[in-house]
Design an enzyme around this catalytic site. Structure first.
Site, PDB file in Angstrom:
ATOM      1  N   LEU A 137      30.898  28.169 -63.550  1.00 49.87           N
ATOM      2  CA  LEU A 137      30.303  29.388 -62.983  1.00 49.87           C
ATOM      3  C   LEU A 137      28.781  29.346 -63.129  1.00 49.87           C
ATOM      4  CD1 LEU A 137      32.780  32.189 -64.159  1.00 49.87           C
ATOM      5  CD2 LEU A 137      32.536  31.211 -61.877  1.00 49.87           C
ATOM      6  N   CYS A 176      32.460  12.654 -56.638  1.00 48.48           N
ATOM      7  CA  CYS A 176      33.816  13.203 -56.451  1.00 48.48           C
ATOM      8  C   CYS A 176      33.878  14.462 -55.584  1.00 48.48           C
ATOM      9  CB  CYS A 176      34.440  13.502 -57.810  1.00 48.48           C
ATOM     10  SG  CYS A 176      34.806  12.007 -58.720  1.00 48.48           S
TER      11      CYS A 176
HETATM   12  C1  UDX Z   1      34.355  15.971 -61.368  1.00 47.90           C
HETATM   13  C2  UDX Z   1      35.544  16.667 -62.049  1.00 47.90           C
HETATM   14  O1  UDX Z   1      35.051  17.661 -62.960  1.00 47.90           O
HETATM   15  C3  UDX Z   1      36.411  15.650 -62.774  1.00 47.90           C
HETATM   16  O2  UDX Z   1      37.556  16.286 -63.310  1.00 47.90           O
HETATM   17  C4  UDX Z   1      36.847  14.576 -61.762  1.00 47.90           C
HETATM   18  O3  UDX Z   1      37.594  13.571 -62.411  1.00 47.90           O
HETATM   19  C5  UDX Z   1      35.633  13.940 -61.090  1.00 47.90           C
HETATM   20  O4  UDX Z   1      34.838  14.969 -60.486  1.00 47.90           O
HETATM   21  P1  UDX Z   1      32.001  14.973 -62.154  1.00 47.90           P
HETATM   22  O5  UDX Z   1      31.785  14.601 -60.728  1.00 47.90           O
HETATM   23  O6  UDX Z   1      31.690  13.983 -63.227  1.00 47.90           O
HETATM   24  O7  UDX Z   1      33.536  15.400 -62.392  1.00 47.90           O
HETATM   25  O8  UDX Z   1      31.083  16.255 -62.429  1.00 47.90           O
HETATM   26  P2  UDX Z   1      31.282  17.801 -62.759  1.00 47.90           P
HETATM   27  O9  UDX Z   1      30.887  18.054 -64.159  1.00 47.90           O
HETATM   28  O10 UDX Z   1      32.595  18.312 -62.345  1.00 47.90           O
HETATM   29  O11 UDX Z   1      30.142  18.421 -61.826  1.00 47.90           O
HETATM   30  C6  UDX Z   1      30.156  18.218 -60.418  1.00 47.90           C
HETATM   31  C7  UDX Z   1      28.976  18.887 -59.773  1.00 47.90           C
HETATM   32  O12 UDX Z   1      29.090  20.292 -59.831  1.00 47.90           O
HETATM   33  C8  UDX Z   1      27.624  18.534 -60.392  1.00 47.90           C
HETATM   34  O13 UDX Z   1      26.687  18.328 -59.358  1.00 47.90           O
HETATM   35  C9  UDX Z   1      27.268  19.768 -61.192  1.00 47.90           C
HETATM   36  O14 UDX Z   1      25.883  19.940 -61.342  1.00 47.90           O
HETATM   37  C10 UDX Z   1      27.887  20.867 -60.329  1.00 47.90           C
HETATM   38  N1  UDX Z   1      28.227  22.077 -61.084  1.00 47.90           N
HETATM   39  C11 UDX Z   1      29.174  22.028 -62.059  1.00 47.90           C
HETATM   40  C12 UDX Z   1      27.611  23.282 -60.759  1.00 47.90           C
HETATM   41  O15 UDX Z   1      26.773  23.355 -59.850  1.00 47.90           O
HETATM   42  N2  UDX Z   1      27.983  24.415 -61.437  1.00 47.90           N
HETATM   43  C13 UDX Z   1      28.915  24.403 -62.425  1.00 47.90           C
HETATM   44  O16 UDX Z   1      29.184  25.473 -62.998  1.00 47.90           O
HETATM   45  C14 UDX Z   1      29.526  23.172 -62.752  1.00 47.90           C
END
Ligand code: UDX
Length: 437
Positions: free
Chosen positions: A256, A266
């Protein structure tokens, strides 16, 4: 157990080392000769906390080995895992050519009973196609007798870059999609030592669980970003709204954080692949169209805010902190930060960037006009504004009085609300976040 892991990217290498740490013997295979040579020397080709230490530990204990030659390690392997890349094709579908190529190679070499596990994120139906290809290749190689005893399973990974090892050993759940009870038992044995609920299901359901999990998390991010945009218009603070809703256990506090949207290898790929898959099955996944649209618009809105405040960017010096798609990784794939730097260059700004880990990868993509600074404070020197695009913890720990005197204009655009609680306006900065009222 004897495990063969094909593909030594983030997922394959981390998971392979994880199984080795659990006590299995793991052979990691990759076609990239340079990468295998590097791993053999105990060097991890990318940044991921803890990985180097575990690699060396497992090598010393003789539980992991690296090779480019699948034929030399496939004998007696009980579990063969496919963890090669599935990049998005130009139309948004997952490109499965590497997965299928590996399946055919396995089939041409395998001459004993084994479970083929697809770790790569693949659309529902792919596992069936993989096992069909393995069997066809076995038959072609004259090994019909074995083609009936080879089985398959989908064991999707949920590792997050930056905390992949913690996620491997302490996952929220282990999903095993297999239509065969014995295969379920073998894969349960593979994970002995990991204390997490098991979800035993069909192959198709396991495949869909992976996409649904990522699409749901991406939806949560786009949702809070829309709330941020409303908050900004009515004078509310999205960080407080997120806390206020996140304490409701039905919603939960994670994912959030409002900002410039999700990126990485991903979410963008998996969300568009699920959207595409729905369309191909005659169903319009309306929610996901909006999730994607909101994520793209989030960047536009923040960029427009910068231009609104600063006027024309041509010739202005802009410092950028953060290039990775998120903190604690050197990965710049689908990074919103890279997109921002390119947009700034496109407007004729003079851009100076800094990232604690991702500069090497960023240099491959960014144009010659960008200057790479050795420290965060060096990047800020004499800049008309500072942009924070990746939420690295070290950016919170700089000397703000020094930063204030370094910037030509003490102006910060924080695309991750990383410094929102530090009351920078009180310290004399002009501070702009996302959805902060
Ligand atoms: C994700 C999934 O979390 C994981 O379970 C799957 O196996 C692979 O994809 P990852 O890509 O490593 O993992 O990153 P994640 O921590 O999920 O963040 C993804 C993106 O969302 C990032 O760019 C991050 O900055 C963004 N994000 C995340 C937000 O903008 N807000 C948030 O609250 C959480």
């Amino acid at each position: 157990m004897k495990v063969v892991m094909i593909g030594t990217g983030y997922v394959g290498l981390t998971t392979g080392l994880g199984y080795a740490k659990l006590g299995h013997h793991v052979a990691c295979v990759d076609t990239d000769v340079a990468k295998i040579a590097q791993l053999d020397l105990g060097e991890v080709p990318f940044y991921e906390p803890e990985l180097s230490e575990i690699l060396r530990e497992m090598q010393e204990e003789g539980r992991v080995m690296f090779t480019t030659d699948l034929a030399s390690v496939i004998g007696r392997a009980e579990v063969i895992m496919i963890a090669v890349g599935t990049p998005a094709s130009p139309t948004g579908e997952a490109d499965l050519s590497a997965v299928f190529q590996v399946a055919e190679q396995i089939g041409s070499l395998l001459d004993h009973e084994a479970v083929i596990v697809v770790k790569s994120t693949v659309p529902p139906g792919t596992n069936k196609a993989v096992i069909a290809r393995v069997r066809a290749a076995m038959q072609k190689a004259g090994k019909e007798v074995y083609s009936d005893v080879v089985t398959n399973a989908s064991v999707p990974e949920f590792l997050r870059e930056g905390s992949a090892f913690v996620d491997f050993f302490k996952p929220d759940r282990i999903v095993v999609g297999a239509d065969d009870r014995i295969v379920q038992t073998i894969l349960d044995r593979l994970h002995v030592g990991i204390n997490a609920p098991r979800v035993f299901t069909t192959v198709e359901s396991a495949e869909l669980i992976k996409y649904a999990a990522n699409a749901f998390l991406a939806t949560k991010i786009s949702f809070i970003n829309e709330i941020a945009n409303i908050a900004e218009r009515i004078g509310a603070d999205v960080t407080e709204v997120a806390r206020g809703i996140g304490l409701d256990r039905r919603i939960g506090p994670h994912f959030l954080q409002a900002g410039i949207g999700y990126g990485g290898s991903c979410f963008p790929k998996d969300v568009s692949a699920l959207h595409q898959l729905s369309g191909m099955n005659g169903y319009t996944f309306k929610l996901l169209s909006s999730v994607i649209e909101v994520n793209n618009r989030q960047r536009d809105l923040f960029f427009a805010k910068i231009e609104r405040v600063m006027g024309p960017l041509k010739g202005r010096k802009i410092a950028v902190w953060g290039l990775a798609f998120k903190n604690d990784t050197d990965d710049v794939r689908e990074s919103a930060a890279i997109d921002f730097v390119q947009r700034l260059c496109g407007r004729g700004a003079e851009v100076v960037v800094y990232d604690p880990k991702a500069m090497r990868n960023a240099k491959v993509i960014l144009s010659q006009q960008v200057t790479f600074a050795p420290t965060a404070l060096d990047a800020a020197m004499g800049a008309d504004a500072l942009l924070i695009l990746t939420p690295w913890a070290e950016f919170r720990n700089v000397s703000f009085s020094f930063l204030h005197s370094s910037l030509l204009e003490p102006r910060i655009f924080d695309g991750r609300n990383l410094l929102a609680d530090l009351d920078l306006a009180q310290k004399g900065f002009e501070y702009y976040g996302i959805g902060l009222g």
